[in-house]
Scaffold this active site. Sequence first.
Site, PDB file in Angstrom:
ATOM      1  N   ASN A   1       0.908  -0.968  -0.185  1.00 23.13           N
ATOM      2  CA  ASN A   1       0.070   0.056   0.078  1.00 23.13           C
ATOM      3  C   ASN A   1       0.992   1.207   0.218  1.00 23.13           C
ATOM      4  O   ASN A   1       1.356   1.533   1.190  1.00 23.13           O
ATOM      5  CB  ASN A   1      -0.881   0.097   1.199  1.00 23.13           C
ATOM      6  CG  ASN A   1      -1.799   1.270   1.233  1.00 23.13           C
ATOM      7  OD1 ASN A   1      -1.882   2.128   0.554  1.00 23.13           O
ATOM      8  ND2 ASN A   1      -2.235   1.613   2.560  1.00 23.13           N
TER       9      ASN A   1
ATOM     10  N   LYS B   1      -0.216   4.220  -0.471  1.00 28.13           N
ATOM     11  CA  LYS B   1      -0.619   5.275  -0.108  1.00 28.13           C
ATOM     12  C   LYS B   1      -0.640   6.622  -0.867  1.00 28.13           C
ATOM     13  O   LYS B   1      -0.589   6.304  -1.915  1.00 28.13           O
ATOM     14  CB  LYS B   1      -0.231   5.671   1.469  1.00 28.13           C
ATOM     15  CG  LYS B   1      -0.442   4.436   2.355  1.00 28.13           C
ATOM     16  CD  LYS B   1      -0.074   4.896   3.905  1.00 28.13           C
ATOM     17  CE  LYS B   1       0.104   3.593   4.683  1.00 28.13           C
ATOM     18  NZ  LYS B   1      -0.265   3.770   6.095  1.00 28.13           N
TER      19      LYS B   1
ATOM     20  N   HIS C   1      -9.712   1.057   4.844  1.00 27.08           N
ATOM     21  CA  HIS C   1      -8.556   1.521   5.520  1.00 27.08           C
ATOM     22  C   HIS C   1      -8.813   2.620   6.583  1.00 27.08           C
ATOM     23  O   HIS C   1      -9.656   3.556   6.138  1.00 27.08           O
ATOM     24  CB  HIS C   1      -7.419   1.896   4.411  1.00 27.08           C
ATOM     25  CG  HIS C   1      -6.174   2.103   5.060  1.00 27.08           C
ATOM     26  ND1 HIS C   1      -5.649   2.939   5.940  1.00 27.08           N
ATOM     27  CD2 HIS C   1      -4.877   1.083   4.903  1.00 27.08           C
ATOM     28  CE1 HIS C   1      -4.578   2.599   6.421  1.00 27.08           C
ATOM     29  NE2 HIS C   1      -3.856   1.499   5.842  1.00 27.08           N
TER      30      HIS C   1
ATOM     31  N   GLY D   1       2.332   2.586  10.858  1.00 25.40           N
ATOM     32  CA  GLY D   1       3.220   3.676  10.660  1.00 25.40           C
ATOM     33  C   GLY D   1       3.829   3.954  11.908  1.00 25.40           C
ATOM     34  O   GLY D   1       4.756   5.049  11.914  1.00 25.40           O
TER      35      GLY D   1
ATOM     36  N   SER E   1       3.142  -1.865  10.349  1.00 33.01           N
ATOM     37  CA  SER E   1       4.714  -1.932  10.783  1.00 33.01           C
ATOM     38  C   SER E   1       5.277  -3.166  10.493  1.00 33.01           C
ATOM     39  O   SER E   1       6.345  -3.654  11.200  1.00 33.01           O
ATOM     40  CB  SER E   1       4.965  -1.337  12.384  1.00 33.01           C
ATOM     41  OG  SER E   1       4.462  -0.037  12.440  1.00 33.01           O
TER      42      SER E   1
ATOM     43  N   GLY F   1       4.634   1.375   4.776  1.00 32.52           N
ATOM     44  CA  GLY F   1       5.885   2.152   4.915  1.00 32.52           C
ATOM     45  C   GLY F   1       7.170   1.407   4.154  1.00 32.52           C
ATOM     46  O   GLY F   1       7.768   1.745   3.200  1.00 32.52           O
TER      47      GLY F   1
END
Length: 252
Positions: free
Chosen positions: A9, A11, A93, A170, A210, A232
Amino acid sequence: MRRKLVAANWKMNGDDALTETYLLAQNKLEASPCDVLICPPATLLRSLSETFRNTNILVGGQNCHHEADGAFTGEISASHLRQCGASHVILGHSERRLGQGEDSHTVARKVRRAREVGLDIILCIGETFQQRESGLALDTLEGQLVRSLPSEQVRPESLTIAYEPVWAIGTGHAASSNDIVEVHSFLRQKCVELLGGVGGKDVRLLYGGSMNPGNAAKILALPDVDGGLIGGASLNPGSFARIAAASGGRSH
Ligand code: PEP
């Protein structure tokens, strides 16, 4: 046996340069023992799907509108995603539930619309830190799950549920193995109740929050963890490929 899925993802990140670096990692991604899906911003979807056209790498959207078309300035429809080559769409989400005020009822309408055009669904659910601290994690997740599915049954093989604790997204602090096992076994039981014994076992359950190359192997080996949704760490294709390589391929 469910084939695992590792999904990126991006984002609201990434550009043509990131697509190029993903292309450099193509061989590694194609050699992954699991399904691999990349969900870039909508503007990059077509070029990414063309880049990976003759490969086993899938691309997906991060959201779609609950109506088929119409006067919805700035929105994107499920069929737009499909036309750009998407096979999947992420819905519900927490960054949309909390940041854009999207409730489960709206998410259910989006699920229905996406299924109408043949998109597979990655339905995200997750509790906040306060809900977990108050002992409300499982109730919250059950409510989100039940209310985010449309009244007509969604074909189980087209449905993936991503458990994403809001407090783990995150932050660099993934949920503990105990918490993941507890939630995933609860969600499996709920899927069986909602979709029947066979169907409920066909639904893939991803963990997201994470995940990185350092913790992926441990998390992805837990029971009823059928893959991961990676934020991330997916902005580095090498890291993402290492997570996919650690997935183990199939769950029992
Ligand atoms: C996500 O937002 O879907 C996610 C899992 O993010 P991160 O991996 O950065 O925690």
